[in-house]
Design a protein around this motif. Structure first.
Motif, short mmCIF file in Angstrom:
data_model
loop_
_atom_site.label_atom_id
_atom_site.label_comp_id
_atom_site.label_asym_id
_atom_site.label_seq_id
_atom_site.Cartn_x
_atom_site.Cartn_y
_atom_site.Cartn_z
N SER A 1 26.49 -71.40 -19.44
CA SER A 1 26.11 -71.11 -20.83
C SER A 1 26.57 -72.26 -21.72
N THR B 1 29.06 -71.61 -27.16
CA THR B 1 30.52 -71.52 -27.26
C THR B 1 30.95 -70.54 -28.35
N TYR C 1 30.10 -66.88 -27.49
CA TYR C 1 30.95 -66.44 -26.37
C TYR C 1 32.36 -66.13 -26.88
N THR D 1 32.81 -62.93 -28.88
CA THR D 1 32.61 -61.73 -28.06
C THR D 1 33.87 -61.37 -27.28
N GLN D 2 34.72 -62.35 -27.02
CA GLN D 2 35.85 -62.15 -26.12
C GLN D 2 36.91 -61.16 -26.62
N MET E 1 26.27 -61.46 -25.66
CA MET E 1 27.14 -62.09 -26.66
C MET E 1 26.86 -61.54 -28.05
N SER F 1 38.22 -66.29 -21.23
CA SER F 1 37.98 -65.53 -22.47
C SER F 1 38.32 -66.35 -23.71
N PRO G 1 32.33 -71.31 -22.38
CA PRO G 1 31.32 -70.24 -22.25
C PRO G 1 30.80 -70.13 -20.81
N VAL H 1 29.59 -62.70 -19.91
CA VAL H 1 30.67 -62.61 -20.90
C VAL H 1 31.90 -61.94 -20.30
#
Length: 777
Positions: free
Chosen positions: A260, A263, A266, A269-270, A295, A345, A349, A353
């Protein structure tokens, strides 16, 4: 350590081994999955222990898929050992080696945790808390993915070596003095680069347990000297891990891709992913081998808010719990959890995810932190409510049994491709890849219509996924829709030109259709993209053999033997290129030096599959010469004679097979086939003998044509033309038969003569034009 404590430790280790083995008893025959294919079953490099040195110099050896080629030589070495132990791809040995390492990791976690607790405050309960924490870890369902998913051994090995480094550091002053504890860190980095997180973890360990500092007073002037002292102690580890990171980056092939490039999306989303990981320690009920998480588009999301609050709470707890010595394990465990998650995480990326196996390393810390907290609560309740030990032990055993049962059920999910991907479609219904892979299991069972429905559902979610188009191509080809299949293969290349699979499967399709030159172009591209994919090489060599390009065949055979010098297929292809003989002829010569009925029987079948029916019969007779009661050989002869149209000989051979094995259903079916066709030919031949009119010649010729005996159709048609020279329909039969044999010149000649007699014969016109068109191509 007192003898009593030593015995207690030994008793616990034995108990842990027994309980964990019972929990995982149903996983040893679980099949290969997902990335296991390109790293294990399609990776020729692991077939020989002689290749081990190359694993440490060439990161491409870990996988036949360029995008997944990264530097993990310890993993690849261990897989080569598994292959050697089992004498092939016997999944039991792959699971056994991983499971033994998992058990040893449990031992290390026990001693690591016990030392941490003793550093916090020494009491008799520490042993039982450490034991409970260890059992919770090894029996937790989250661990099932890493244990079952063979290539996830990289997580298992890297975690093992991190904890081993800590245990050596804890228990050996000599190792501390000479930094010997860094040896496992170096080995672990060769399994997975996440091992270098040992450095920040050691910083936290020294900070909290050895220097007894608090994050609340981190920047206090009175702790400056202590901070400098700590920095000197951990500096070698930090420098060493930094150098390991640089080294690993240098050794990673340029083809490697994280999957992916988003960045920012991603990263935001972490926090929610971290909250899921944290919640799964208590309720691991949504585990999925391949999630349908996507994401986040922005931080203005409820999921981001939840994740942020959970992450903030964990950081706050870690900071404040470091203030009090009693709560130091809570602080350290949370920090371990967050630091171990950082590589997957944060700002790098990845394609997905989140993954369940990403929790394996972080959970060492999280379970220590959570388990220790539960231990403190139980001690408080015991003192306040006068609880007796048996009550606490019973409740703990029941809870651990529930987790163990959950793990046992997850093992069932990982049993085979069908069970795994069916679970994914239930847990992650919006995962297009999961729908496709479950469809693949249905296609393998011949349920094409249901498989197609899953593929089309997946296509709505992943309209640009090259693998989907490949599988749609395979499916349509299996259903007999070649033109539609070819469209899908072309779409696969359009959307996945950088993946060898797109070119390989299109090349395989072209090869199956007899389009050798086109197939060679596609397969050459596939080999360029993935030099270690052996099936591509075999198919490429087979097509070079078909067109008798001996020079190219020799070149690809030699390069393939450099990958695997013991590869018998390549050896046969190489010998064919030297002798300028087919691979089967070369194999036949080799068998003749040490003949067995089994070898000849297999060769007879291979000749049959290549449509060399007379040769198949010849080899089958060699089987009978060695083994006169070989019913399989007689059946091979029967089948080959059927396809040659020599039905009387087929009947004779099948009868012999059935005489040997009366319940041989395959021979019975072949016998019925021969009798039916022979009866029809006999009837029409008898009619022709009685009356040699045009219609009887046409009917017998057409029957031979429909049976696929084009040469016999031509022979009977020629006889008919002698008696009926003005029959345009007989010339049409001849033209069509020559077309089927791809003898375009003879077909054109027959067509011209027939159209001279009757220019208005539309069927003849079509056959004639078809011959002209193909000759032009």
């Amino acid at each position: 350590m007192t003898p009593i404590l030593k015995n207690k430790n030994l008793y616990f280790i034995v108990l842990m081994f027994i309980v964990t083995t019972i929990t995982y008893l149903n996983h040893f025959d679980n099949s290969f999955h997902f990335d296991d294919f390109h790293t294990i079953t399609e990776n020729p490099n692991i077939k020989s222990l002689k290749n081990i040195p190359s694993f440490f110099t060439d990161g491409r050896t870990i996988s036949s898929l360029p995008q997944n080629q990264t530097y993990r030589p310890i993993v690849t070495t261990s897989l080569a050992i598994d292959y050697w132990l089992g004498g092939g791809y016997k999944v039991f040995y792959f699971h056994l080696v991983s499971f033994i390492l998992f058990l040893l990791l449990g031992v290390l976690i026990f001693f690591f945790t016990l030392k941490i607790l003793d550093l916090t405050f020494y009491n008799n309960h520490n042993y039982y808390i450490a034991a409970g924490i260890t059992l919770w870890y090894v029996l937790h369902p989250v661990m099932a993915e890493t244990v079952n998913y063979i290539i996830a051994r990289s997580d298992l090995q890297s975690t093992f070596f991190v904890v081993l480094a800590f245990v050596i550091y804890q228990h050996s002053s000599t190792a501390q003095k000479y930094h010997l504890y860094l040896i496992p860190v170096a080995i672990g980095t060769l399994s997975k680069p996440t091992t270098i997180m040992f450095a920040p973890l050691l910083v936290c360990y020294v900070f909290i347990f050895e220097e007894k500092m608090s994050f609340l007073t981190l920047f206090s002037k009175k702790h400056l000297n202590t901070f400098i002292k700590m920095a000197k102690k951990v500096a070698p580890s930090v420098l060493f891990c930094s150098l390991l990171f640089v080294f690993h980056h240098m050794m990673t092939p340029e083809t490697f891709s994280t999957g992916s490039s988003k960045t920012y999306n991603y990263l935001i989303t972490q926090p929610y992913v971290v909250s899921y990981y944290f919640g799964s320690i208590f309720f691991p009920i949504h585990l999925s081998a391949d999630t349908d998480w996507t994401m986040l588009e922005s931080i203005w999301s409820f999921k981001f808010l939840i994740g942020f609050l959970v992450l903030l709470a964990l950081i706050v707890i870690a900071i404040f719990s470091s203030k009090t010595k009693k709560y130091a394990p809570i602080s350290f465990g949370i920090l371990w959890f967050l630091i171990a998650l950082a590589p997957t995480s944060s700002i790098i990326p990845l394609a997905e995810v989140m993954n369940d196996h990403r929790m394996f390393f972080p959970y060492v810390g999280l379970i220590i932190s959570t388990g220790y907290t539960i231990g403190l609560v139980l001690q408080y309740l015991k003192e306040k409510y006068q609880l007796i030990n048996i009550h606490i032990i019973t409740c703990t055993a029941i809870i651990l049994s529930i987790y163990a049962f959950g793990t046992y059920q997850r093992n069932k999910v990982w049993h085979n491709e069908e069970s795994l991907w069916k679970d994914v479609t239930i847990k992650s219904p919006k995962n297009g890849r999961g729908l496709m892979n479950y469809g693949l299991t249905l296609m393998a069972k011949g349920d094409y219509d249901t498989a197609e429905s899953y593929f089309k559902s997946a296509l709505k979610l992943l309209p640009y996924y090259h693998s989907l188009y490949i599988n749609l191509g395979i499916l349509n080809n299996a259903k007999g829709n070649a033109s539609e299949a070819e469209k899908h293969f072309k779409s696969a290349i359009k959307h996945g030109a950088n993946f060898y699979t797109s070119w390989f499967y299109y090349g395989r399709f072209l090869s199956q259709k007899g389009r050798a030159n086109e197939a060679i172009t596609k397969l050459s591209k596939a080999t360029e993209l993935s030099p270690f994919h052996m099936e591509t090489r075999y198919l490429l060599m087979d097509n070079y053999l078909t067109i008798e390009d001996w020079s190219s065949l020799k070149k690809i055979a030699v390069s393939t033997l450099k990958i695997d010098e013991s590869d018998t297929k390549s050896q046969i292809f190489l010998q064919s290129s030297i002798d300028k003989k087919s691979a089967l002829e070369t194999e036949e010569a080799a068998i003749s030096k040490n003949p067995t009925a089994e070898k000849y029987l297999d060769l007879s079948l291979k000749y049959y599959q290549k449509k060399h029916y007379k040769k198949s019969i010849e080899i089958a007779n060699k089987v009978i010469a060695i083994k006169p009661n070989s019913h399989e050989a007689y059946n091979n002869i029967c089948t080959a004679y059927n396809l040659l149209g020599e039905y009387k000989k087929a009947i004779e051979a099948c009868n012999k097979a059935i005489l040997l094995i009366p319940n041989f259903n395959l021979a019975k079916n072949n016998l019925n086939y021969a009798i039916t066709r022979n009866t029809k030919i006999t009837e029409l031949t008898s009619l022709l003998e009685k009356d040699q009119n045009e219609g009887n010649y046409l009917n017998l010729g057409l029957l031979y044509f429909n049976f696929g005996h084009y040469q016999k159709c031509i022979e009977i048609t020629k006889k008919g033309i002698i008696s009926h020279p003005n029959s345009d329909n007989l010339y049409n039969n001849m033209c069509a038969a020559y077309n089927s044999l791809k003898n375009w010149d003879k077909a054109i000649e027959a067509g011209k003569q027939g159209l001279t007699i009757n220019p208005n014969n539309e069927l003849l016109k079509n056959n004639y034009n078809w011959a002209i068109k193909n000759k032009g191509n």
